[in-house]
Design a protein around this motif. Structure first.
Motif, PDB file in Angstrom:
ATOM      1  N   VAL A  70    -104.788 -88.955 103.676  1.00  0.00           N
ATOM      2  CA  VAL A  70    -105.939 -88.943 102.771  1.00  0.00           C
ATOM      3  C   VAL A  70    -106.555 -87.547 102.716  1.00  0.00           C
ATOM      4  O   VAL A  70    -106.872 -87.038 101.635  1.00  0.00           O
ATOM      5  N   PHE A  71    -106.701 -86.911 103.860  1.00  0.00           N
ATOM      6  CA  PHE A  71    -107.302 -85.576 103.892  1.00  0.00           C
ATOM      7  C   PHE A  71    -106.386 -84.537 103.251  1.00  0.00           C
ATOM      8  O   PHE A  71    -106.863 -83.601 102.603  1.00  0.00           O
ATOM      9  N   ASP A  72    -105.079 -84.697 103.411  1.00  0.00           N
ATOM     10  CA  ASP A  72    -104.131 -83.785 102.753  1.00  0.00           C
ATOM     11  C   ASP A  72    -104.271 -83.867 101.235  1.00  0.00           C
ATOM     12  O   ASP A  72    -104.285 -82.843 100.537  1.00  0.00           O
ATOM     13  N   ILE A  73    -104.389 -85.096 100.715  1.00  0.00           N
ATOM     14  CA  ILE A  73    -104.569 -85.277  99.276  1.00  0.00           C
ATOM     15  C   ILE A  73    -105.909 -84.697  98.827  1.00  0.00           C
ATOM     16  O   ILE A  73    -106.003 -84.025  97.801  1.00  0.00           O
ATOM     17  N   ALA A  74    -106.949 -84.950  99.619  1.00  0.00           N
ATOM     18  CA  ALA A  74    -108.284 -84.449  99.274  1.00  0.00           C
ATOM     19  C   ALA A  74    -108.288 -82.929  99.165  1.00  0.00           C
ATOM     20  O   ALA A  74    -108.894 -82.365  98.236  1.00  0.00           O
ATOM     21  N   LYS A  75    -107.616 -82.263 100.082  1.00  0.00           N
ATOM     22  CA  LYS A  75    -107.548 -80.797 100.040  1.00  0.00           C
ATOM     23  C   LYS A  75    -106.871 -80.321  98.754  1.00  0.00           C
ATOM     24  O   LYS A  75    -107.314 -79.348  98.119  1.00  0.00           O
ATOM     25  N   LYS A  76    -105.786 -80.986  98.371  1.00  0.00           N
ATOM     26  CA  LYS A  76    -105.059 -80.597  97.163  1.00  0.00           C
ATOM     27  C   LYS A  76    -105.898 -80.864  95.910  1.00  0.00           C
ATOM     28  O   LYS A  76    -105.854 -80.083  94.952  1.00  0.00           O
ATOM     29  N   ILE A  77    -106.662 -81.951  95.919  1.00  0.00           N
ATOM     30  CA  ILE A  77    -107.548 -82.226  94.789  1.00  0.00           C
ATOM     31  C   ILE A  77    -108.585 -81.120  94.663  1.00  0.00           C
ATOM     32  O   ILE A  77    -108.888 -80.641  93.564  1.00  0.00           O
ATOM     33  N   ARG A  78    -109.149 -80.705  95.778  1.00  0.00           N
ATOM     34  CA  ARG A  78    -110.136 -79.623  95.782  1.00  0.00           C
ATOM     35  C   ARG A  78    -109.561 -78.350  95.159  1.00  0.00           C
ATOM     36  O   ARG A  78    -110.237 -77.634  94.424  1.00  0.00           O
ATOM     37  N   GLN A  79    -108.295 -78.061  95.487  1.00  0.00           N
ATOM     38  CA  GLN A  79    -107.654 -76.844  94.988  1.00  0.00           C
ATOM     39  C   GLN A  79    -107.368 -76.918  93.491  1.00  0.00           C
ATOM     40  O   GLN A  79    -107.596 -75.960  92.752  1.00  0.00           O
ATOM     41  N   LYS A  80    -106.877 -78.063  93.044  1.00  0.00           N
ATOM     42  CA  LYS A  80    -106.407 -78.193  91.663  1.00  0.00           C
ATOM     43  C   LYS A  80    -107.492 -78.659  90.702  1.00  0.00           C
ATOM     44  O   LYS A  80    -107.434 -78.373  89.504  1.00  0.00           O
ATOM     45  N   CYS A  81    -108.470 -79.380  91.222  1.00  0.00           N
ATOM     46  CA  CYS A  81    -109.535 -79.940  90.374  1.00  0.00           C
ATOM     47  C   CYS A  81    -110.883 -79.692  91.062  1.00  0.00           C
ATOM     48  O   CYS A  81    -111.512 -80.629  91.580  1.00  0.00           O
ATOM     49  N   PRO A  82    -111.328 -78.451  91.099  1.00  0.00           N
ATOM     50  CA  PRO A  82    -112.469 -78.070  91.946  1.00  0.00           C
ATOM     51  C   PRO A  82    -113.806 -78.723  91.615  1.00  0.00           C
ATOM     52  O   PRO A  82    -114.690 -78.768  92.476  1.00  0.00           O
ATOM     53  N   LYS A  83    -113.972 -79.214  90.418  1.00  0.00           N
ATOM     54  CA  LYS A  83    -115.267 -79.791  90.048  1.00  0.00           C
ATOM     55  C   LYS A  83    -115.377 -81.284  90.348  1.00  0.00           C
ATOM     56  O   LYS A  83    -116.452 -81.881  90.187  1.00  0.00           O
ATOM     57  N   ILE A  84    -114.289 -81.900  90.778  1.00  0.00           N
ATOM     58  CA  ILE A  84    -114.307 -83.336  91.069  1.00  0.00           C
ATOM     59  C   ILE A  84    -115.122 -83.624  92.327  1.00  0.00           C
ATOM     60  O   ILE A  84    -115.038 -82.900  93.319  1.00  0.00           O
ATOM     61  N   LYS A  85    -115.914 -84.683  92.284  1.00  0.00           N
ATOM     62  CA  LYS A  85    -116.634 -85.167  93.450  1.00  0.00           C
ATOM     63  C   LYS A  85    -115.747 -86.178  94.182  1.00  0.00           C
ATOM     64  O   LYS A  85    -115.212 -87.102  93.564  1.00  0.00           O
TER      65      LYS A  85
END
Length: 314
Positions: A70-85
């Motif tokens: 879950v944390f690995d996915i969260a990190k990638k989301i942060r990188q690719k979609c920075p404005k997502i909460k």
């Protein structure tokens, strides 16, 4: 074509495994396999982000049972979609184990807490974990004032007389929000479709309106100028308006066309209570939500024209 579905919230039911044994849920009874759809999740989020996706909430089961992934996915989301909460829904048991990772990767953690009485907590949630969860809530607040901590409680006959005490707990533990939901025992949601079980007698479906009214008066008396208390009072008034002779009154759904669910197998669902309409391993989610069939589903859902919608608790 014009896009009629403005999906701004995505729910990811990352696992169907759970380490609680709640009387309101059957996830803990199932043995569904955990498959790896992490890459597909990332690609799906990127597509929805380009169309205005704002919030991704990881849930389960208990998502922290698959914490590392879950944390690995969260990190990638942060990188690719920075404005997502990013939000995490948890029973709170493993929060202490992953304290730093949660604070680093998530804007909000929502913790299910159905009682502040140790014995009632165990009766509702099936395990003796109230003190562990309380300690973890304290740890996360002590370590970070930035992350939003929200508590979510099911409103049951078992806990209706301690609603004001749950409000006090939320205030004392400095959480940002407390909300109550009515329990669902009529649908195939919450893992019941996985086990072939529908324990409709496992818990009283709806609480006594008068007991809720008594709790509202108590909260007004004890916390006349508190934001959490005021929010809970509005919440309880709304729930009471949905209860009539222990039956939910059908109301217009405010979720259609704005949110969607992906389960742990990659199935795409209009909501937690509707059957899948595709799978992210083989289907393009944008094509699905833009299809005439999906838009028709959502229009019918908005008016609660499906049997699953008639007693929806959300």
């Amino acid at each position: 074509m014009d896009k009629l579905c403005n999906i701004d919230m995505l729910y990811i039911e990352y696992t169907k495994k759970c380490n609680s044994k709640c009387i309101t849920c059957d996830y803990w009874k199932n043995n569904s396999p955990q498959i790896n759809i992490d890459n597909e999740i990332i690609e799906t989020i990127k597509k929805l982000y380009s169309r205005g996706l704002e919030v991704v909430l990881f849930t389960g089961g208990e998502a922290l049972l698959e914490g590392k992934r879950v944390f690995d996915i969260a990190k990638k989301i942060r990188q690719k979609c920075p404005k997502i909460k990013l939000r995490l829904l948890s029973n709170g048991i493993l929060v202490g184990k992953y304290l730093d990772e949660i604070i680093e990767n998530f804007d909000t953690i929502v913790i299910s807490l159905d009682s502040v009485n140790k014995n009632i907590y165990k009766k509702i949630r099936g395990i003796d974990a109230f003190e562990i969860v309380s300690e973890n809530i304290k740890k996360i607040r002590d370590k970070s004032s930035k992350i939003q901590i929200r508590l979510r409680s099911m409103l049951l006959e078992e806990n209706v007389n301690e609603v004001s005490q749950i409000v006090k707990y939320a205030i004392d533990f400095k959480v940002n929000k407390l909300s109550f939901l009515l329990v669902d025992t009529d649908s195939d949601g919450f893992g019941r479709n996985l086990c072939g079980i529908k324990d409709k007698d496992m818990v009283e479906s709806y609480v006594d309106v008068k007991k809720v009214e008594q709790q509202i008066l108590q909260i007004k008396k004890e916390y006349p100028n508190n934001d959490i208390a005021s929010s809970v009072i509005s919440n309880l008034y709304e729930l009471n308006s949905l209860i009539k002779e222990n039956k939910i009154i059908a109301t217009t759904c405010n979720a259609p066309l704005t949110s969607i669910v992906i389960d742990s197998l990659g199935n795409i669902q209009p909501c937690f209570f509707k059957k899948e309409i595709g799978n992210i391993k083989k289907d393009d989610i944008i094509k699905i939500i833009d299809s005439k069939e999906y838009i028709e589903i959502e229009k019918r859902r908005k008016q609660r024209n499906y049997k699953e919608c008639k007693k929806c608790i959300l």
